[in-house]
Design a protein around this motif. Structure first.
Motif, mmCIF file in Angstrom:
data_model
loop_
_atom_site.group_PDB
_atom_site.id
_atom_site.type_symbol
_atom_site.label_atom_id
_atom_site.label_comp_id
_atom_site.label_asym_id
_atom_site.label_seq_id
_atom_site.Cartn_x
_atom_site.Cartn_y
_atom_site.Cartn_z
ATOM 1 N N THR A 68 -3.840 -24.823 -28.391
ATOM 2 C CA THR A 68 -4.963 -23.887 -28.304
ATOM 3 C C THR A 68 -4.771 -22.928 -27.141
ATOM 4 O OG1 THR A 68 -6.464 -25.475 -29.321
ATOM 5 C CG2 THR A 68 -7.467 -23.696 -28.043
ATOM 6 N N GLN A 84 -15.987 -15.418 -33.081
ATOM 7 C CA GLN A 84 -15.696 -16.855 -33.023
ATOM 8 C C GLN A 84 -15.028 -17.331 -34.311
ATOM 9 O OE1 GLN A 84 -16.097 -18.809 -30.180
ATOM 10 N NE2 GLN A 84 -14.777 -20.138 -31.387
ATOM 11 N N ALA A 85 -15.470 -16.808 -35.447
ATOM 12 C CA ALA A 85 -14.853 -17.188 -36.724
ATOM 13 C C ALA A 85 -13.390 -16.751 -36.771
ATOM 14 C CB ALA A 85 -15.634 -16.582 -37.887
ATOM 15 N N ARG A 87 -11.424 -16.286 -34.167
ATOM 16 C CA ARG A 87 -10.702 -17.136 -33.216
ATOM 17 C C ARG A 87 -10.386 -18.493 -33.828
ATOM 18 N NH1 ARG A 87 -14.423 -16.463 -27.792
ATOM 19 N NH2 ARG A 87 -13.922 -14.286 -27.341
ATOM 20 N N ASP A 88 -11.399 -19.089 -34.450
ATOM 21 C CA ASP A 88 -11.211 -20.421 -35.039
ATOM 22 C C ASP A 88 -10.124 -20.396 -36.110
ATOM 23 O OD1 ASP A 88 -13.221 -21.375 -33.386
ATOM 24 O OD2 ASP A 88 -14.762 -21.389 -34.962
ATOM 25 N N LYS A 89 -10.176 -19.381 -36.966
ATOM 26 C CA LYS A 89 -9.178 -19.277 -38.032
ATOM 27 C C LYS A 89 -7.792 -19.036 -37.439
ATOM 28 C CE LYS A 89 -8.244 -17.136 -42.454
ATOM 29 N NZ LYS A 89 -8.760 -16.292 -43.529
ATOM 30 N N SER A 92 -6.333 -22.225 -35.882
ATOM 31 C CA SER A 92 -5.910 -23.136 -36.941
ATOM 32 C C SER A 92 -4.570 -22.694 -37.539
ATOM 33 C CB SER A 92 -6.984 -23.193 -38.031
ATOM 34 O OG SER A 92 -6.537 -23.953 -39.120
#
Length: 197
Positions: A68, A84-85, A87-89, A92
Motif C-alpha cells: 500500500t 477514495q473509490a 484509491r481503493d481500486k 487493489s
C-alpha cells in the motif's frame, strides 16, 4: 504495458529479501530480513512447481512488503486528487500487478546465494546492501530499504535505480498524458492484469 520491474531486478529484489546469514551487525532490519528472507530463499531454491512456489510466496510478500505504501508513493501527487473509490481500486490493482510480477519470476531460479556487504541507518529506516550470486551470471548488487514498525520492505534499489521511483515516473507520465485521470490508469492496470491471465 507498465514494466513494474525488470527480470534482473525482480530476481535481485526477491533474493535481497532473503539477505539472511552473515550480517555484520544485528539490527531490527537484519533480524526482519533473516526471518522473511530465510523463508523466501527456501521457496526460490526449492524443486517445487511454479504454481506451488507462487502459493507459498504470495502470503510472505503481502505480510512483509508495504504494498500500500509503495503503491501510494508510485501514484505521487495524483493520490491527493483521487477519490477514495479510485484509491481503493488502484491499490487493489497495484497489489495484483506487483505480486504477479514478482511471483512470475521466481520459478526460473535455483542455486541462488548472497552475502550482506553492509547495513546503514537512513531517514526511511535502514538500508541493507547485498551481493546476489546466480549460477552462470554476474553478481547483482541490491539495496533493500526496511522501514516501519513492524518492519516492512518500503523500497528496493537495483541497477542503481529505486523501483518505486521508476514506477512513479511511469505512472506520472501516463497520468499526465491522460489529464490526471486515475480511472484511466486503473483501466490500464486492469488491461495489464487481464493479459497476464
Amino acid at each position: 504495458m507498465f514494466n513494474v520491474f525488470s527480470r534482473r531486478t525482480v530476481l535481485g529484489a526477491v533474493v535481497s529479501l532473503a539477505v539472511a546469514t552473515g550480517a555484520a551487525q544485528a539490527s531490527t532490519a537484519t533480524d526482519f530480513v533473516n526471518s522473511f528472507g530465510g523463508r523466501l530463499v527456501q521457496v526460490v531454491n526449492s524443486h517445487e512447481s511454479l504454481d506451488q512456489k507462487k502459493k507459498e510466496v504470495l502470503p510472505l510478500l503481502k505480510e512483509n512488503v508495504d504494498i500500500t505504501g509503495i503503491g501510494r508513493y508510485c501514484l505521487g501527487k495524483y493520490w491527493r486528487t483521487a477519490t477514495q473509490a479510485q484509491r481503493d481500486k488502484y491499490i487493489s490493482l497495484f497489489d495484483q500487478v506487483l505480486v504477479n510480477t514478482i511471483t512470475d519470476q521466481i520459478g526460473s531460479y535455483q542455486g541462488v546465494s548472497f552475502r550482506v556487504t553492509s547495513t546503514a541507518a537512513i531517514p526511511e529506516g535502514e538500508r541493507v546492501n547485498a551481493l546476489i550470486d546466480r549460477p552462470g551470471q554476474p553478481e547483482v548488487n541490491m539495496q533493500l530499504i526496511i522501514g516501519g514498525n513492524p518492519p516492512k520492505v518500503v523500497d528496493m534499489y537495483g541497477e542503481g535505480a529505486s523501483l518505486r521511483m521508476n514506477q512513479r515516473g511511469d505512472y506520472s507520465s501516463y497520468l499526465a498524458r491522460h489529464n490526471g485521470d486515475v480511472d484511466a490508469l486503473n483501466a490500464a492496470l486492469e488491461r495489464q492484469l487481464s493479459h497476464h491471465q
